[in-house]
Write a protein that holds these residues in place. Structure first.
Motif, mmCIF file in Angstrom:
data_model
loop_
_atom_site.group_PDB
_atom_site.id
_atom_site.type_symbol
_atom_site.label_atom_id
_atom_site.label_comp_id
_atom_site.label_asym_id
_atom_site.label_seq_id
_atom_site.Cartn_x
_atom_site.Cartn_y
_atom_site.Cartn_z
ATOM 1 N N ILE A 243 0.845 -1.197 0.000
ATOM 2 C CA ILE A 243 0.000 0.000 0.000
ATOM 3 C C ILE A 243 0.881 1.247 0.000
ATOM 4 C CG2 ILE A 243 -1.914 -1.136 1.193
ATOM 5 C CD1 ILE A 243 -1.050 0.290 3.759
ATOM 6 N N THR A 244 0.322 2.343 -0.502
ATOM 7 C CA THR A 244 1.014 3.632 -0.454
ATOM 8 C C THR A 244 0.579 4.348 0.815
ATOM 9 O OG1 THR A 244 1.065 3.791 -2.866
ATOM 10 C CG2 THR A 244 1.402 5.829 -1.624
ATOM 11 N N LEU A 245 1.487 4.507 1.744
ATOM 12 C CA LEU A 245 1.126 5.074 3.033
ATOM 13 C C LEU A 245 0.746 6.538 2.923
ATOM 14 C CD1 LEU A 245 3.862 3.563 5.402
ATOM 15 C CD2 LEU A 245 1.467 2.878 5.212
ATOM 16 N N ASP A 246 -0.225 6.936 3.742
ATOM 17 C CA ASP A 246 -0.580 8.346 3.836
ATOM 18 C C ASP A 246 0.641 9.174 4.220
ATOM 19 O OD1 ASP A 246 -3.214 7.700 3.358
ATOM 20 O OD2 ASP A 246 -3.783 7.676 5.482
ATOM 21 N N LYS A 247 0.649 10.423 3.777
ATOM 22 C CA LYS A 247 1.722 11.335 4.171
ATOM 23 C C LYS A 247 1.656 11.661 5.664
ATOM 24 C CE LYS A 247 2.208 13.481 -0.375
ATOM 25 N NZ LYS A 247 2.122 14.734 -1.182
ATOM 26 N N THR A 248 0.538 11.373 6.279
ATOM 27 C CA THR A 248 0.380 11.633 7.712
ATOM 28 C C THR A 248 0.871 10.468 8.570
ATOM 29 O OG1 THR A 248 -1.890 10.822 7.578
ATOM 30 C CG2 THR A 248 -1.558 13.213 7.420
ATOM 31 N N THR A 249 1.319 9.387 7.944
ATOM 32 C CA THR A 249 1.828 8.219 8.673
ATOM 33 C C THR A 249 3.348 8.206 8.605
ATOM 34 O OG1 THR A 249 -0.155 6.927 8.179
ATOM 35 C CG2 THR A 249 1.810 5.706 8.827
ATOM 36 N N HIS A 250 3.978 8.121 9.766
ATOM 37 C CA HIS A 250 5.438 8.181 9.846
ATOM 38 C C HIS A 250 5.941 6.953 10.608
ATOM 39 C CE1 HIS A 250 5.397 12.493 8.628
ATOM 40 N NE2 HIS A 250 4.202 12.443 9.216
ATOM 41 N N ILE A 251 6.553 6.028 9.893
ATOM 42 C CA ILE A 251 7.111 4.829 10.513
ATOM 43 C C ILE A 251 8.620 5.021 10.661
ATOM 44 C CG2 ILE A 251 7.469 2.341 10.292
ATOM 45 C CD1 ILE A 251 4.905 2.233 8.661
ATOM 46 N N ARG A 252 9.085 4.928 11.888
ATOM 47 C CA ARG A 252 10.509 5.133 12.165
ATOM 48 C C ARG A 252 11.070 3.908 12.881
ATOM 49 N NH1 ARG A 252 10.908 10.968 15.167
ATOM 50 N NH2 ARG A 252 9.350 12.157 13.963
ATOM 51 N N GLU A 253 12.347 3.685 12.687
ATOM 52 C CA GLU A 253 12.994 2.624 13.450
ATOM 53 C C GLU A 253 13.136 3.042 14.904
ATOM 54 O OE1 GLU A 253 17.419 0.646 13.732
ATOM 55 O OE2 GLU A 253 16.549 0.876 11.726
ATOM 56 N N TYR A 254 13.534 4.275 15.118
ATOM 57 C CA TYR A 254 13.730 4.772 16.481
ATOM 58 C C TYR A 254 13.265 6.217 16.544
ATOM 59 C CZ TYR A 254 15.898 5.661 20.994
ATOM 60 O OH TYR A 254 16.103 5.978 22.321
ATOM 61 N N ILE A 255 12.644 6.607 17.632
ATOM 62 C CA ILE A 255 12.154 7.974 17.802
ATOM 63 C C ILE A 255 13.203 8.768 18.574
ATOM 64 C CG2 ILE A 255 10.309 9.427 18.729
ATOM 65 C CD1 ILE A 255 8.426 7.020 18.384
ATOM 66 N N ASN A 256 14.017 9.518 17.845
ATOM 67 C CA ASN A 256 15.099 10.267 18.474
ATOM 68 C C ASN A 256 14.624 11.552 19.146
ATOM 69 O OD1 ASN A 256 17.506 8.649 17.709
ATOM 70 N ND2 ASN A 256 16.816 9.117 15.636
ATOM 71 N N ASP A 257 13.493 12.091 18.692
ATOM 72 C CA ASP A 257 12.955 13.331 19.259
ATOM 73 C C ASP A 257 11.711 13.034 20.100
ATOM 74 O OD1 ASP A 257 11.526 12.521 17.059
ATOM 75 O OD2 ASP A 257 11.201 14.528 16.255
ATOM 76 N N MET A 258 11.854 12.117 21.045
ATOM 77 C CA MET A 258 10.702 11.679 21.840
ATOM 78 C C MET A 258 10.051 12.825 22.591
ATOM 79 S SD MET A 258 8.642 9.254 22.672
ATOM 80 C CE MET A 258 9.347 7.624 22.387
ATOM 81 N N ASP A 259 10.830 13.798 23.048
ATOM 82 C CA ASP A 259 10.251 14.919 23.780
ATOM 83 C C ASP A 259 9.262 15.683 22.908
ATOM 84 O OD1 ASP A 259 12.500 15.636 22.251
ATOM 85 O OD2 ASP A 259 12.802 17.477 23.384
ATOM 86 N N ILE A 260 9.611 15.887 21.637
ATOM 87 C CA ILE A 260 8.734 16.612 20.718
ATOM 88 C C ILE A 260 7.521 15.762 20.356
ATOM 89 C CG2 ILE A 260 8.574 17.649 18.412
ATOM 90 C CD1 ILE A 260 11.572 18.306 18.688
ATOM 91 N N CYS A 261 7.742 14.492 20.040
ATOM 92 C CA CYS A 261 6.634 13.603 19.659
ATOM 93 C C CYS A 261 5.661 13.397 20.816
ATOM 94 C CB CYS A 261 7.179 12.263 19.175
ATOM 95 S SG CYS A 261 8.129 12.376 17.647
ATOM 96 N N MET A 262 6.202 13.240 22.027
ATOM 97 C CA MET A 262 5.334 13.072 23.195
ATOM 98 C C MET A 262 4.502 14.326 23.441
ATOM 99 S SD MET A 262 4.547 10.907 25.760
ATOM 100 C CE MET A 262 5.917 9.828 26.202
ATOM 101 N N ALA A 263 5.117 15.484 23.304
ATOM 102 C CA ALA A 263 4.393 16.735 23.527
ATOM 103 C C ALA A 263 3.278 16.917 22.494
ATOM 104 C CB ALA A 263 5.357 17.917 23.480
ATOM 105 N N ALA A 264 3.528 16.491 21.250
ATOM 106 C CA ALA A 264 2.547 16.666 20.179
ATOM 107 C C ALA A 264 1.383 15.691 20.273
ATOM 108 C CB ALA A 264 3.231 16.499 18.820
ATOM 109 N N ALA A 265 1.578 14.562 20.927
ATOM 110 C CA ALA A 265 0.616 13.462 20.892
ATOM 111 C C ALA A 265 -0.684 13.784 21.616
ATOM 112 C CB ALA A 265 1.239 12.209 21.493
ATOM 113 N N ASP A 266 -1.783 13.292 21.038
ATOM 114 C CA ASP A 266 -3.083 13.322 21.708
ATOM 115 C C ASP A 266 -3.348 12.009 22.426
ATOM 116 O OD1 ASP A 266 -4.685 15.900 20.766
ATOM 117 O OD2 ASP A 266 -3.433 15.201 19.105
#
Length: 368
Positions: A243-266
């Motif tokens: 499948i062609t993933l949505d541009k809003t889907t981001h699959i990463r091996e490791y989350i290096n900016d966890m502070d930013i991702c955690m703050a953004a999360a709902d």
């Protein structure tokens, strides 16, 4: 001032010690920090990287199931325990710390026992709702018992009142708002899902998340950041290659900016390690917790239930986990803004955001 920490085996035992050590150095730049761990575990890498003196003793746990292989293991463990006690006492006599703080793991046992025997001031810190064997054993030998979660007290047999301190967390998690974090990620106002299973990853979580991604692909109703972990990245990408993933889907091996991702999360989907849960509460994040069944005493389940019972999280045990259940749980929560707000507020009520200071104050009090 010389503070010695002992603990290790997993990041959950090491990182609290390093966080408090860093706080002590901020307050007292001339303070000496030492650490005793095992040379084959994670602490042997992480502690020297922070610039602290590291000393090792050899110790290992006992196997309860008596197979021929485990009997040999246990004989070796008995021998190592005896040698470790002797070496720990010798090290403490040489180092002469003012306070010894144990953060769990087998290695902290002989060190804290030796410190108590030598009349050195001692404290232990238990990160989980279900305490580890070593901390339970040490609890009535030490001068102060610190608990991250009040629920842990009922699982000790204490002859003294414990101190509720919370778990030390990364200070950078407190320094960014949701709107700032979304802007840094290039996201608009759509909801953000954050999911991960740890640095190595968790196969069952990756599989369920892949099903969730597939079932929602093409809708672009929310952003989704998923950390597969080192082991699972290729397998997950392969499973979604058709499948062609949505541009809003981001699959990463490791989350290096966890502070930013955690703050953004709902909403956050993750394991239920003690430090992770402390970070969720401080960041006021609703969560879906999938406790690891592969940890001692099933302690992640007990951790997760403290948040569920407080109305801050939903819990899916790994044995019940599949894409359909995960998808329904995520969608039910995301579609109910009032529920999201209530879960966020309940998480906030559980938060202890000054754990470093509380633990520091106890260490200082022990030296008086």
């Amino acid at each position: 001032m010389h503070i010695l920490f002992a603990g290790g085996g997993t990041a959950g035992h090491i990182n609290p010690a390093l966080a408090v050590a860093g706080y002590i150095k901020e307050k007292h730049p001339d303070a000496k920090i030492s650490y005793i761990g095992t040379k084959t575990k994670l602490e042997a890498k992480l502690v020297p990287e922070k610039g602290y003196d590291f000393y090792s003793i050899e110790v290992q746990g006992f196997q309860r199931k008596l197979t021929p292989k485990n009997i040999v293991h246990n004989v070796k463990a008995v021998y190592n325990a005896a040698v470790a006690s002797i070496k720990a006492e010798k090290l403490l006599k040489e180092l002469k710390p003012d306070v010894v703080v144990g953060t769990g793991g087998y290695v902290s046992g002989p060190v804290l026992k030796a410190a108590a025997k030598l009349k050195i001031k001692t404290a232990i810190h238990e990160q989980n709702a279900f305490p580890g064997v070593t901390n339970k054993m040490l609890s009535n030998m030490v001068d102060r018992v610190m608990l991250a979660m009040p629920e842990a007290e009922s699982r000790f047999k204490l002859n003294k009142k414990p101190d509720i301190t919370g778990n030390p967390i990364r200070t950078e998690l407190l320094n960014i708002s949701k709107s700032e974090a979304k802007a840094k990620l290039g996201f608009d106002e759509r909801p953000v899902i954050l999911s991960f299973g740890g640095s190595l990853g968790a196969r069952r979580i990756n599989e369920a998340v892949a099903e969730f991604i597939r079932s929602n692909n093409g809708k672009e109703e929310f952003y989704h950041i998923h950390g597969t972990g080192k082991v699972g990245y290729t397998a997950m990408c392969d499973s979604l290659a058709d499948i062609t993933l949505d541009k809003t889907t981001h699959i990463r091996e490791y989350i290096n900016d966890m502070d930013i991702c955690m703050a953004a999360a709902d909403i956050v989907i993750c394991r239920a390690g003690a430090i992770t849960l402390s970070e969720l509460t401080v960041c006021k994040k609703p969560s879906i917790l999938i406790p690891s069944p592969y940890v001692a005493e099933n302690h992640q389940y007990h951790n997760a239930m403290t948040l569920k019972n407080a109305g801050a999280a939903e819990v899916i045990e790994e044995k019940d986990l599949n894409g359909k259940i995960l998808t329904k749980t995520i969608n039910d929560i995301l579609k109910d803004k009032n529920r999201l707000n209530i879960m966020s507020e309940n998480a906030r009520k559980m938060a202890i955001d000054d754990a470093n200071r509380r633990i520091y104050d106890i260490i200082i009090a022990l030296m008086k």
